[in-house]
Design an enzyme around this catalytic site. Structure first.
Site, mmCIF file in Angstrom:
data_model
loop_
_atom_site.group_PDB
_atom_site.id
_atom_site.type_symbol
_atom_site.label_atom_id
_atom_site.label_comp_id
_atom_site.label_asym_id
_atom_site.label_seq_id
_atom_site.Cartn_x
_atom_site.Cartn_y
_atom_site.Cartn_z
ATOM 1 N N PHE A 1 -19.060 -50.049 61.494
ATOM 2 C CA PHE A 1 -19.133 -50.214 62.942
ATOM 3 C C PHE A 1 -18.869 -51.685 63.265
ATOM 4 O O PHE A 1 -19.425 -52.571 62.606
ATOM 5 C CB PHE A 1 -20.522 -49.786 63.430
ATOM 6 C CG PHE A 1 -20.602 -49.655 64.915
ATOM 7 C CD1 PHE A 1 -20.033 -48.565 65.554
ATOM 8 C CD2 PHE A 1 -21.236 -50.620 65.684
ATOM 9 C CE1 PHE A 1 -20.098 -48.438 66.944
ATOM 10 C CE2 PHE A 1 -21.302 -50.500 67.069
ATOM 11 C CZ PHE A 1 -20.731 -49.412 67.699
ATOM 12 N N ASP B 1 -26.396 -49.232 56.505
ATOM 13 C CA ASP B 1 -26.642 -48.923 57.915
ATOM 14 C C ASP B 1 -26.677 -47.399 58.029
ATOM 15 O O ASP B 1 -25.705 -46.711 57.681
ATOM 16 C CB ASP B 1 -25.514 -49.535 58.763
ATOM 17 C CG ASP B 1 -25.708 -49.315 60.259
ATOM 18 O OD1 ASP B 1 -26.393 -48.346 60.641
ATOM 19 O OD2 ASP B 1 -25.150 -50.101 61.044
ATOM 20 N N TYR C 1 -31.876 -43.636 68.479
ATOM 21 C CA TYR C 1 -31.455 -42.962 69.722
ATOM 22 C C TYR C 1 -30.350 -41.936 69.503
ATOM 23 O O TYR C 1 -29.921 -41.299 70.451
ATOM 24 C CB TYR C 1 -31.016 -43.990 70.786
ATOM 25 C CG TYR C 1 -30.041 -45.044 70.301
ATOM 26 C CD1 TYR C 1 -28.708 -44.742 70.066
ATOM 27 C CD2 TYR C 1 -30.459 -46.354 70.076
ATOM 28 C CE1 TYR C 1 -27.823 -45.704 69.616
ATOM 29 C CE2 TYR C 1 -29.581 -47.330 69.624
ATOM 30 C CZ TYR C 1 -28.265 -46.998 69.402
ATOM 31 O OH TYR C 1 -27.392 -47.946 68.942
ATOM 32 N N LYS C 2 -29.870 -41.804 68.264
ATOM 33 C CA LYS C 2 -28.814 -40.819 68.009
ATOM 34 C C LYS C 2 -29.459 -39.509 67.544
ATOM 35 O O LYS C 2 -30.003 -38.762 68.344
ATOM 36 C CB LYS C 2 -27.819 -41.354 66.980
ATOM 37 C CG LYS C 2 -27.095 -42.622 67.418
ATOM 38 C CD LYS C 2 -26.133 -43.089 66.350
ATOM 39 C CE LYS C 2 -25.510 -44.434 66.660
ATOM 40 N NZ LYS C 2 -24.544 -44.413 67.755
ATOM 41 N N ARG D 1 -14.658 -37.104 69.174
ATOM 42 C CA ARG D 1 -15.796 -36.892 68.264
ATOM 43 C C ARG D 1 -16.735 -35.846 68.830
ATOM 44 O O ARG D 1 -17.012 -35.822 70.026
ATOM 45 C CB ARG D 1 -16.650 -38.161 68.154
ATOM 46 C CG ARG D 1 -16.096 -39.299 67.428
ATOM 47 C CD ARG D 1 -17.170 -40.338 67.112
ATOM 48 N NE ARG D 1 -18.025 -40.722 68.237
ATOM 49 C CZ ARG D 1 -19.018 -41.599 68.154
ATOM 50 N NH1 ARG D 1 -19.302 -42.165 66.982
ATOM 51 N NH2 ARG D 1 -19.746 -41.920 69.190
HETATM 52 C C1 LIG Z 1 -23.203 -47.864 62.584
HETATM 53 C C2 LIG Z 1 -23.706 -48.647 63.755
HETATM 54 N N1 LIG Z 1 -24.198 -49.882 63.551
HETATM 55 C C3 LIG Z 1 -24.633 -50.639 64.569
HETATM 56 C C4 LIG Z 1 -24.618 -50.168 65.875
HETATM 57 C C5 LIG Z 1 -25.127 -51.045 66.993
HETATM 58 O O1 LIG Z 1 -26.328 -50.591 67.471
HETATM 59 P P1 LIG Z 1 -27.108 -51.277 68.684
HETATM 60 O O2 LIG Z 1 -26.193 -51.241 69.865
HETATM 61 O O3 LIG Z 1 -28.294 -50.417 68.909
HETATM 62 O O4 LIG Z 1 -27.452 -52.659 68.302
HETATM 63 C C6 LIG Z 1 -24.142 -48.870 66.130
HETATM 64 C C7 LIG Z 1 -24.124 -48.339 67.499
HETATM 65 O O5 LIG Z 1 -23.752 -47.230 67.754
HETATM 66 C C8 LIG Z 1 -23.663 -48.098 65.044
HETATM 67 O O6 LIG Z 1 -23.167 -46.876 65.227
#
Ligand SMILES: Cc1ncc(COP(=O)(O)O)c(C=O)c1O
Length: 397
Positions: A113, A184, A209-210, A356
């Site tokens: 990400f 992650d 939150y997912k 998605r």
């Molecule tokens: C794999 C991954 N890492 C990091 C993040 C960032 O998360 P946040 O916006 O809660 O800091 C996300 C957000 O969707 C994500 O999917």
């Protein structure tokens, strides 16, 4: 066999909506409304500052994290909640790098990400030395784990394609060359059968939150292997990570255990919602959710492919190699996604050409997927997606 109608009944889903976006934001657990309201009136309202002790707000950062730990193979006392995932990525990465002071390479992949990569880039800029973020293709990660790598920083399930890394094999390889492995779990927690302890992971972070349905902006979690915790200097050394925060000592001395990864005041209202969301998992086996997720995703991919709609499946066909989402590519993915949302099938779009769909057995069943496929087929065969309103972009996609 799990009866998923029971869990489905515990969520609020707007009438007629097929919600296939739980990989972005889980829906509202019905009990969360009452729980948050009760927390605000009976706890915040009546107890005021006393709520930190009397209602146990402070202890929820570890108590709820332990509950999540059961879903990701983290032993009690190795996880804590707080902050956002991006903050926890920073904290874990900075702490991990310090464990390998003679190495300068962070290894990641281009399926990670972007926030994780941005955090690494920002941290390197702050360190102001010769650190390097080495980004390779996901398939090339294993061979790129060389003995100059300080930290292997990966997201287990690719947010775009749904491809899943082999956490255990890559962690073992990282350890064999003396590197730290950091994972992650944003698209893993509550979605796949993670075993952090079994994989011998060093650090892990994730959001709630997912697939855990904690609500927009719900707190993130961080895991540190118990064998490392006393060695780890929390890169963000906030007052609540101190071993005795209420001594107001002017010198920082970290808490002995996972509490050292706390930074500041925990989000007590958000944790009330998360607590209600996690209770849905009581009596639910992650293994059964995973098995059902694989079966539902196979069912969905088969149905879409059978209709030959011009969508290309980019999620691995083999269930074990993917997370709990299905992605297709199409050059008009954005407008198709908007038309689908208008038809009450909510998935999402990821630039430039990905549609998605989150597959979440707690509240999605085969009947929902049949309906989603039929609305998708109608939009694609009629060409109804190609209307000006479906091409207009908002900030959040
Ligand atoms: C794999 C991954 N890492 C990091 C993040 C960032 O998360 P946040 O916006 O809660 O800091 C996300 C957000 O969707 C994500 O999917």
């Amino acid at each position: 066999m799990m009866d998923f109608t029971k869990t489905k009944g515990q969520f609020y889903l707007p009438d007629g909506m097929i919600y296939l976006d739980g990989n972005s934001l889980g829906p509202l657990p019905i009990a969360a409304t009452e729980r948050v309201s009760q927390m605000m009136t009976a706890e915040w309202g009546e107890m005021l500052i006393g709520g930190w002790n009397k209602a146990g707000w402070m202890a929820k950062s570890t108590g709820l994290a332990d509950r999540i730990g059961q879903l990701v193979g983290a032993p009690k006392g190795t996880m804590i909640l707080g902050d956002t995932l991006s903050v926890k990525v920073y904290q874990a990465l900075a702490s991990a790098l310090e464990l390998r002071p003679n190495r300068r390479v962070i290894l990641s992949d281009n399926g990670n990400f972007p926030s994780d990569l941005y955090i690494a880039q920002g941290l390197i800029a702050s360190l102001g030395s010769d650190y390097e973020l080495r980004v390779v293709d996901p398939e090339a990660v294993a061979d790129a784990i060389t003995d100059d790598v300080a930290v292997l920083m990966l997201t287990e399930v690719d947010y775009k394609t749904g491809r899943r890394h082999d956490m255990k094999a890559l962690t073992t390889k990282a350890h064999a060359v003396g590197a730290i492995a950091m994972w992650d779990l944003a698209h893993s927690a509550g979605a796949v059968d993670v075993d952090l302890a079994g994989a011998n992971a060093d650090f892990a972070v994730g959001c709630t939150y997912k697939f855990l349905n904690g609500g927009p902006g719900a707190p993130a979690f961080i895991y540190v292997a118990d064998r490392l915790i006393e060695e780890v200097r929390p890169a963000m050394s906030g007052w609540l990570g101190h071993q005795a925060p209420f001594d107001f000592d002017l010198e920082y001395h970290p808490h002995q255990k996972i509490d050292r990864m706390r930074v500041g005041t925990p989000p007590a209202i958000a944790m009330a919602a998360l607590e209600a969301a996690l209770e849905i998992w009581d009596g639910v086996s992650m293994a059964e959710v995973r098995a059902e997720s694989i079966a539902l995703a196979d069912y969905y991919i088969d149905a879409v492919e059978a209709l030959d709609l011009g969508l290309t499946t980019i999620t691995p066909r083999n269930g074990g190699d993917r997370g709990s989402q299905v992605s297709f590519s199409h050059e008009n993915a954005f407008a198709i996604t908007q038309a689908l949302i208008d038809a009450k099938v909510v998935g999402d779009f990821r630039a430039p050409i990905v549609l998605r769909f989150g597959i979440t057995p707690l509240y999605i069943d085969r009947g929902d997927l049949d309906e989603a496929v039929s609305r998708l087929a109608e939009i694609l065969t009629s060409g109804s997606w190609d209307q000006p309103q479906f091409h207009a972009r908002s900030f959040v996609t």
